[in-house]
Structure formats: structure tokens, C-alpha cells
Design an enzyme around this catalytic site. Structure first.
Site, PDB file in Angstrom:
ATOM      1  N   GLY A  40      45.003  37.167  83.338  1.00 51.12           N
ATOM      2  CA  GLY A  40      46.178  36.617  82.913  1.00 51.12           C
ATOM      3  C   GLY A  40      47.456  37.186  83.995  1.00 51.12           C
ATOM      4  N   LYS A  90      36.067  27.150  91.924  1.00 52.38           N
ATOM      5  CA  LYS A  90      34.494  27.020  92.069  1.00 52.38           C
ATOM      6  C   LYS A  90      33.950  26.521  90.856  1.00 52.38           C
ATOM      7  CE  LYS A  90      34.485  31.655  92.847  1.00 52.38           C
ATOM      8  NZ  LYS A  90      35.926  31.609  92.862  1.00 52.38           N
ATOM      9  N   ARG A 135      49.124  34.998  90.092  1.00 53.54           N
ATOM     10  CA  ARG A 135      48.420  34.948  91.409  1.00 53.54           C
ATOM     11  C   ARG A 135      49.524  34.909  92.514  1.00 53.54           C
ATOM     12  NH1 ARG A 135      44.282  30.474  89.676  1.00 53.54           N
ATOM     13  NH2 ARG A 135      42.925  31.698  88.190  1.00 53.54           N
ATOM     14  N   THR A 193      36.007  43.366  95.826  1.00 53.86           N
ATOM     15  CA  THR A 193      35.093  43.897  94.713  1.00 53.86           C
ATOM     16  C   THR A 193      33.938  44.239  95.322  1.00 53.86           C
ATOM     17  OG1 THR A 193      34.249  42.760  92.564  1.00 53.86           O
ATOM     18  CG2 THR A 193      33.884  41.510  94.611  1.00 53.86           C
ATOM     19  N   SER A 227      39.642  17.736  95.455  1.00 55.37           N
ATOM     20  CA  SER A 227      40.258  17.402  93.987  1.00 55.37           C
ATOM     21  C   SER A 227      41.419  17.436  94.046  1.00 55.37           C
ATOM     22  CB  SER A 227      39.562  18.765  92.911  1.00 55.37           C
ATOM     23  OG  SER A 227      40.226  19.541  93.226  1.00 55.37           O
ATOM     24  N   ASP A 241      39.167  32.458  92.993  1.00 49.60           N
ATOM     25  CA  ASP A 241      39.856  31.316  92.028  1.00 49.60           C
ATOM     26  C   ASP A 241      40.224  30.028  92.638  1.00 49.60           C
ATOM     27  OD1 ASP A 241      39.991  32.982  89.855  1.00 49.60           O
ATOM     28  OD2 ASP A 241      41.885  34.146  90.685  1.00 49.60           O
ATOM     29  N   LYS A 243      42.709  21.320  94.505  1.00 51.88           N
ATOM     30  CA  LYS A 243      44.414  21.456  94.229  1.00 51.88           C
ATOM     31  C   LYS A 243      45.130  20.900  95.256  1.00 51.88           C
ATOM     32  CE  LYS A 243      45.160  24.848  91.312  1.00 51.88           C
ATOM     33  NZ  LYS A 243      45.213  25.994  90.430  1.00 51.88           N
ATOM     34  N   GLN A 278      34.125  35.091  92.810  1.00 50.00           N
ATOM     35  CA  GLN A 278      35.093  35.889  93.774  1.00 50.00           C
ATOM     36  C   GLN A 278      35.122  35.047  95.080  1.00 50.00           C
ATOM     37  OE1 GLN A 278      32.589  38.425  92.075  1.00 50.00           O
ATOM     38  NE2 GLN A 278      34.327  37.978  90.523  1.00 50.00           N
ATOM     39  N   ALA A 297      34.654  37.684  86.975  1.00 48.61           N
ATOM     40  CA  ALA A 297      34.964  36.330  87.202  1.00 48.61           C
ATOM     41  C   ALA A 297      35.675  35.475  86.061  1.00 48.61           C
ATOM     42  CB  ALA A 297      33.707  35.574  87.794  1.00 48.61           C
ATOM     43  N   GLY A 298      36.510  34.378  86.506  1.00 53.07           N
ATOM     44  CA  GLY A 298      36.881  33.595  85.382  1.00 53.07           C
ATOM     45  C   GLY A 298      36.779  31.943  85.969  1.00 53.07           C
ATOM     46  N   HIS A 299      35.904  31.319  85.646  1.00 52.82           N
ATOM     47  CA  HIS A 299      36.000  30.012  86.151  1.00 52.82           C
ATOM     48  C   HIS A 299      36.172  29.101  84.974  1.00 52.82           C
ATOM     49  CE1 HIS A 299      32.469  31.777  89.186  1.00 52.82           C
ATOM     50  NE2 HIS A 299      33.773  32.288  89.300  1.00 52.82           N
ATOM     51  N   ARG A 342      21.097  54.811  92.033  1.00 53.22           N
ATOM     52  CA  ARG A 342      20.046  54.761  91.467  1.00 53.22           C
ATOM     53  C   ARG A 342      20.113  55.326  89.977  1.00 53.22           C
ATOM     54  NH1 ARG A 342      17.624  56.688  96.669  1.00 53.22           N
ATOM     55  NH2 ARG A 342      19.892  57.505  96.757  1.00 53.22           N
TER      56      ARG A 342
HETATM   57  P1  GDP Z   1      37.233  29.727  90.342  1.00 49.84           P
HETATM   58  O1  GDP Z   1      37.435  31.235  89.799  1.00 49.84           O
HETATM   59  O2  GDP Z   1      37.105  29.508  91.984  1.00 49.84           O
HETATM   60  O3  GDP Z   1      36.295  29.080  89.397  1.00 49.84           O
HETATM   61  O4  GDP Z   1      38.783  29.302  89.920  1.00 49.84           O
HETATM   62  P2  GDP Z   1      39.548  29.383  88.661  1.00 49.84           P
HETATM   63  O5  GDP Z   1      38.966  28.635  87.495  1.00 49.84           O
HETATM   64  O6  GDP Z   1      39.887  30.592  88.513  1.00 49.84           O
HETATM   65  O7  GDP Z   1      41.059  28.722  88.993  1.00 49.84           O
HETATM   66  C1  GDP Z   1      41.243  27.374  89.494  1.00 49.84           C
HETATM   67  C2  GDP Z   1      42.303  26.607  88.504  1.00 49.84           C
HETATM   68  O8  GDP Z   1      42.652  25.609  89.180  1.00 49.84           O
HETATM   69  C3  GDP Z   1      41.874  26.603  87.349  1.00 49.84           C
HETATM   70  O9  GDP Z   1      42.725  26.627  86.311  1.00 49.84           O
HETATM   71  C4  GDP Z   1      41.271  25.027  87.503  1.00 49.84           C
HETATM   72  O10 GDP Z   1      41.268  24.348  86.264  1.00 49.84           O
HETATM   73  C5  GDP Z   1      42.434  24.515  88.151  1.00 49.84           C
HETATM   74  N1  GDP Z   1      42.099  23.388  89.198  1.00 49.84           N
HETATM   75  C6  GDP Z   1      40.878  23.146  89.801  1.00 49.84           C
HETATM   76  N2  GDP Z   1      40.913  22.201  90.889  1.00 49.84           N
HETATM   77  C7  GDP Z   1      42.067  21.778  90.571  1.00 49.84           C
HETATM   78  C8  GDP Z   1      42.867  20.667  91.252  1.00 49.84           C
HETATM   79  O11 GDP Z   1      42.366  19.976  91.872  1.00 49.84           O
HETATM   80  N3  GDP Z   1      44.160  20.558  90.719  1.00 49.84           N
HETATM   81  C9  GDP Z   1      44.662  21.295  89.846  1.00 49.84           C
HETATM   82  N4  GDP Z   1      45.900  21.146  89.551  1.00 49.84           N
HETATM   83  N5  GDP Z   1      43.950  22.477  89.105  1.00 49.84           N
HETATM   84  C10 GDP Z   1      42.935  22.446  89.582  1.00 49.84           C
HETATM   85  P1  IMO Z   2      36.580  34.571  90.469  1.00 49.84           P
HETATM   86  O1  IMO Z   2      34.903  34.410  90.460  1.00 49.84           O
HETATM   87  C1  IMO Z   2      40.059  36.528  92.188  1.00 49.84           C
HETATM   88  C2  IMO Z   2      39.868  40.665  92.563  1.00 49.84           C
HETATM   89  C3  IMO Z   2      40.481  41.496  91.519  1.00 49.84           C
HETATM   90  C4  IMO Z   2      40.920  42.742  92.426  1.00 49.84           C
HETATM   91  C5  IMO Z   2      39.532  42.990  93.235  1.00 49.84           C
HETATM   92  C6  IMO Z   2      38.557  43.968  92.596  1.00 49.84           C
HETATM   93  O2  IMO Z   2      37.363  33.957  89.147  1.00 49.84           O
HETATM   94  O3  IMO Z   2      37.238  33.855  91.581  1.00 49.84           O
HETATM   95  P2  IMO Z   2      37.083  44.142  90.565  1.00 49.84           P
HETATM   96  O4  IMO Z   2      37.301  43.971  88.965  1.00 49.84           O
HETATM   97  O5  IMO Z   2      36.009  42.927  90.827  1.00 49.84           O
HETATM   98  O6  IMO Z   2      36.704  45.547  90.901  1.00 49.84           O
HETATM   99  O7  IMO Z   2      38.461  43.760  91.183  1.00 49.84           O
HETATM  100  O8  IMO Z   2      39.012  41.697  93.108  1.00 49.84           O
HETATM  101  N1  IMO Z   2      38.770  39.738  91.674  1.00 49.84           N
HETATM  102  C7  IMO Z   2      39.190  38.502  91.741  1.00 49.84           C
HETATM  103  N2  IMO Z   2      39.944  37.880  92.225  1.00 49.84           N
HETATM  104  N3  IMO Z   2      39.165  35.892  91.398  1.00 49.84           N
HETATM  105  C8  IMO Z   2      37.932  36.484  90.832  1.00 49.84           C
HETATM  106  O9  IMO Z   2      36.952  35.822  90.366  1.00 49.84           O
HETATM  107  C9  IMO Z   2      38.118  37.787  90.975  1.00 49.84           C
HETATM  108  N4  IMO Z   2      37.316  39.034  90.482  1.00 49.84           N
HETATM  109  C10 IMO Z   2      37.650  40.249  90.970  1.00 49.84           C
HETATM  110  O10 IMO Z   2      41.735  41.057  91.183  1.00 49.84           O
HETATM  111  O11 IMO Z   2      41.746  42.279  93.406  1.00 49.84           O
HETATM  112 MG    MG Z   3      38.518  32.440  88.564  1.00 50.43          MG
END
Ligand code: GDP
Ligand code: IMO
Ligand code: MG
Length: 445
Positions: A319, A33, A322, A256, A430, A30, A348, A241, A56-58, A161
Site C-alpha cells: 500500500g 508485468k 510509489r 531484492t 497498454s 511494478d 501506462k 520485481q 510481488a503484487g501483480h 544451506r
Molecule cells: P507488476 O507488479 O509489474 O505486475 O505491476 P503492478 O500490478 O504492481 O502495477 C501496475 C499497475 O498499473 C496495476 O495497478 C495495473 O492495473 C496498472 N496498469 C497496468 N497497465 C496499465 C495501463 O496501461 N494503464 C493504466 N492506467 N494502468 C495500468
Molecule cells: P512486483 O513483482 C516493486 C522492493 C521493495 C524494496 C526492495 C526489497 O510487484 O514488481 P524485499 O521485500 O524484496 O526484500 O524488498 O524491493 N520490491 C518491489 N518493488 N515491485 C515489486 O514486486 C517488489 N518486490 C520488492 O520495495 O525496495
Molecule cells: Mg507489483
């Protein structure tokens, strides 16, 4: 272009130098990325996810629209880029169909011309998700805090496998046969744990329906990417991750089940290490972690709640809130080593705008013993106390800043310290979630 390193020490890096670039998370996920991929994708031709699944959640903001990508590379938001789900990813076919449909509903064009699913990627099937949840509940207080997306059990089957791959979806009779064996075996495990068994007919029908939808997207990813390299296309690898969640290099077992690190990009796509030109590490200006496991620089409750609120630190997949903490350069220095990070994108920064004082962890201490690198024995790590350097806050908004030299002096001092302690220049900062809220670092003065 110049990145910031030690004060006054310049190192030439181009923010948009692309060729073949791997982007990795330098902390516990998070880091932002998806948001940085969105910036870099402009100059790339292909964007490739190489590991993980829909754990993942980007999140990417474009104008007023917000997109959350789980399996599909964030490059899909740029028209004309080819996005590849590499062989190293584990694909929940039903979740992928939903993701494609949802993005289309948001106006994103997704066709077999701009999305390719590698035929050798492994599938995440309903029993993987049930086993993930069941193992977690059996662990009680020792739970990992997984996303319950079936990631661990799916990679487990791959290593054992006995996995079922994307290409199996294309041959109905063979798929039915493989699935039947797997469901029989897993139903026995689920029943023994007091769970409900799965209906073979229902799971099979659901998967084959998803398979029919996905069929036009399924191709040989290795051939595709090697053809792209022959045509001198720029390939951007999107890690999911983060380094500290890597199954080998992370805080095991609170990790993970894949390799989010740079090495994972090669095995997860079929591109050899000799074809990689650059590794970008994305890090937050502080640290967050979702799920269980040690976190040495975690804030106390009050500051933790405050930063969680200001930074909107709630997982985009589950949800969950963090946990938040100070920037940990022991962690990021380690990530720099493991990934060979050429330059850092720091996200951030704006979330820290209001603080009067900031800390950077530069080492750990356990009694008389000092650690410059993260101990891999979690009992030792849990006993470690961070050694901090303290920096003055800037207490002014950075959200409008677009040039490095326009950042407040205290913010530049803070960033220079991050760069110095982590051993890599910073190429991007950023200051907000939107595309334009980006500072491309041209020089440090
Ligand atoms: P990822 O999993 O690494 O792609 O990151 P996430 O999307 O899960 O979490 C990053 C969060 O920070 C998202 O809600 C972005 O919209 C937000 N974000 C990213 N860059 C910035 C920044 O520079 N400032 C702020 N305030 N929010 C940011
Ligand atoms: P992005 O790509 C943050 C964490 C889970 C848990 C551990 C194992 O958005 O950065 P899993 O479901 O993979 O077996 O869980 O890894 N985790 C993440 N934490 N960002 C993620 O993805 C994550 N994907 C898994 O919370 O601690
Ligand atoms: Mg994420």
C-alpha cells in the site's frame, strides 16, 4: 508483425510468437508485468514464476474484476493454463493458502491440474518475516524499505544451506526436527534484538496445516516442465520485481534477494538457456520505484504527486506510495543488455495523456563526466544528474486507441524515441489496466 524501432526502420516480431518466452520487468518493479502476462498467457500453455515470493503484487483487471497475484502466476486467470511456482521462488505456505482461498472466493478455479508448486522451492517461515522487520528497524535511515515478507532472510537461509523446502512439509517428523533447530537459533537472535520469541508448537501446527492443504499441488517442477517441452507446449516465464532490483545487477543494496532478470528464469525453473526463444521486457512509459534507493529521474514533488494520483501508483503488496519519475533509458538500455530483451511492452501510456511536455533521460552527467550506462557505485549514481531530451505531449486521451497508427503523432514520436534509446522494438503498448486496453504493434506507420 512489425515492431517499432527507429522511425521508418522495421523489425519483424510477432506479438504472439510464444515458444518459451521470459517476461521481465525492465525498471524497479511494478511495470505492469501481471497485466502483460495476462495478454500473452492466451497463447501459452504453462506460466511459471521463477523467483521472488509474496513481495510481488501483480494486478490484473478483467472486466470489472480486479485480481492481485502475489505467489501464483497471473496465468491462473486463464482457464486451462498450467501455472507453476518454480524452485527459485520462496514460498510462504500460509500466505499461499490464503491466496488460493481468496482467488477461489473471486471465482477462480484452482486445482492440482492448473497449479503446481515445485517441491524444491524454499519456504518463508515466520522467523524470516520477523528478522526482515528487525533488520530494517535496526538500519534506521539506511533501511532498504523491504516489503517485510521475509524474502531476504529466506534466500539467506537457502544460500547458507539451512533452508527448509516445500518437500519438507510432506514429512512431518523431519519437518518438526528441522523447524525446531531453526526456531531455537532464530529465537536467540530475536531475543538479543529485544524481540519476542516464536512458539515452536504454534508455528509448527500452522505450517503443517498449510502443508496438508498444499500437498496435492506439490510436484517435481523440473520433470513437469521438461515433459511439457517434449510435448512442444509454450512456456511463459513470469518475472517478479525488476532488473534494477536484481541482487547482482540492481542498485545494491537497495534490491531484492533474487534474480528477476532473464537468467533467473533458467535457474529458477530448471529450463536450460538453450530452450529460451524470446525475452519480453515490460516497462512503464515513465518510471516508478517503491522503497528506498537512488532514483535519478524522480519528479519534483508536485509532478510526483500528480502522476502518483493519476497512475494510481500505490503498491499492491504494502500500500506504499510509489515514487514517480521520467522515463530513464539509461536504466532500460541496461535492462535490455542484461536480459537480452527482444521486444518491449510499454504500459501506462495513458497516464501521460495530459502532459504538455515529456522528458526522456538519455544519459547521466556528474560534473564533466558523462555516463551512458548506470554506475554501480551508488555514491556515483547519487551524484549523477539526468540528461534529458524533451518531447511534446499529445494532450488527448489514448484510452480508446487499439491500433498503433491511431495513437497521436506525438505519442508515436515519444514511443519511437523510447525504442531507439533502449535498443529494442516495441510490440505492445497498454493504454489502460483492462485486457482490451491494449495496442498490439503491427507496424509503425
Ligand atoms: P507488476 O507488479 O509489474 O505486475 O505491476 P503492478 O500490478 O504492481 O502495477 C501496475 C499497475 O498499473 C496495476 O495497478 C495495473 O492495473 C496498472 N496498469 C497496468 N497497465 C496499465 C495501463 O496501461 N494503464 C493504466 N492506467 N494502468 C495500468
Ligand atoms: P512486483 O513483482 C516493486 C522492493 C521493495 C524494496 C526492495 C526489497 O510487484 O514488481 P524485499 O521485500 O524484496 O526484500 O524488498 O524491493 N520490491 C518491489 N518493488 N515491485 C515489486 O514486486 C517488489 N518486490 C520488492 O520495495 O525496495
Ligand atoms: Mg507489483
Amino acid at each position: 508483425m512489425t515492431g517499432i524501432t527507429l522511425a521508418g526502420q522495421a523489425r519483424i516480431i510477432s506479438v504472439f510468437f510464444m515458444a518459451n518466452t521470459i517476461l521481465v520487468g525492465g525498471q524497479w518493479g511494478d511495470e505492469g508485468k501481471g497485466r502483460i502476462i495476462d495478454v500473452l498467457a492466451e497463447k501459452s500453455d504453462y506460466v511459471v514464476r521463477y523467483q521472488g515470493g509474496n513481495n510481488a503484487g501483480h494486478e490484473v483487471h478483467i472486466g470489472d474484476a480486479v485480481y492481485v497475484l502475489h505467489l501464483i502466476p497471473s496465468g491462473i486467470l486463464h482457464p486451462g493454463k498450467v501455472c507453476v511456482i518454480g524452485n527459485g521462488v520462496v514460498v510462504d505456505p500460509v500466505a499461499l493458502v490464503d491466496e488460493i482461498k481468496n482467488l477461489r472466493r473471486q471465482g477462480i478455479r484452482i486445482t492440482p491440474q492448473n497449479l503446481v508448486i515445485s517441491e524444491t522451492a524454499h519456504l518463508v517461515l515466520p522467523y524470516h518475516k520477523l528478522l526482515d522487520a528487525e533488520r530494517e528497524s535496526r538500519k534506521g535511515a539506511q533501511k532498504i524499505g523491504t516489503t517485510k515478507r521475509g524474502i531476504g532472510p529466506a534466500y539467506g537461509d537457502k544460500a547458507a544451506r539451512i533452508g527448509i523446502r516445500v518437500l519438507d512439509l510432506l514429512k512431518t517428523a523431519r519437518f518438526r526436527e528441522k523447524l525446531r533447530t531453526r526456531i531455537e537459533e532464530n529465537n536467540a537472535i530475536l531475543r538479543a534484538g529485544g524481540g519476542k520469541p516464536l512458539s515452536f508448537d504454534a508455528v509448527c501446527a500452522e505450517c503443517l496445516r498449510a502443508g496438508r492443504f498444499l500437498r496435492p499441488f506439490i510436484r517435481n517442477g523440473v520433470t513437469l516442465l521438461h515433459d511439457a517441452m517434449r510435448q512442444r507446449k509454450n512456456i511463459l516465464f513470469e518475472g517478479a520485481q525488476g532488473t534494477l532490483l536484481d541482487i547482482d545487477f540492481g542498485t545494491y543494496p537497495y534490491v531484492t534477494s533474487s534474480h528477476p532478470t532473464a537468467g533467473g528464469a533458467c535457474v529458477g525453473s530448471g529450463i536450460p538457456p538453450t530452450c529460451i526463444d524470446r525475452v519480453v521486457g515490460v516497462v512503464k512509459a515513465y518510471t516508478t520505484r517503491v522503497g528506498e534507493g537512488p532514483f535519478p529521474t524522480q519528479y519534483d514533488d508536485e509532478l510526483g504527486t500528480e502522476i502518483q494520483k493519476i497512475g494510481d501508483e500505490f503498491g499492491r503488496t504494502t500500500g506504499r506510495g510509489r515514487r514517480c519519475g521520467w522515463f530513464d533509458s539509461v536504466v532500460v538500455r541496461y535492462a535490455q543488455q542484461i536480459n537480452g530483451i527482444n521486444d518491449l511492452a510499454v504500459t501506462k501510456l495513458d497516464v501521460l495523456d495530459h502532459l504538455s511536455e515529456l522528458k526522456i533521460c538519455v544519459a547521466y552527467r556528474n560534473g564533466r563526466k558523462a555516463y551512458r550506462t548506470i554506475p554501480m557505485d551508488l555514491d556515483d549514481l547519487r551524484r549523477c544528474k539526468p540528461v534529458y531530451e524533451t518531447y511534446k505531449g499529445w494532450q488527448t486521451s489514448t484510452k480508446q486507441v487499439r491500433r498503433y497508427r491511431d495513437l497521436p503523432l506525438n505519442a508515436r514520436t515519444y514511443l519511437a524515441a523510447i525504442s531507439r534509446h533502449c535498443g529494442a522494438p516495441i510490440s505492445i503498448v497498454s493504454v489502460g489496466p483492462r485486457r482490451h486496453e491494449t495496442v498490439l504493434v503491427r507496424n509503425s506507420s
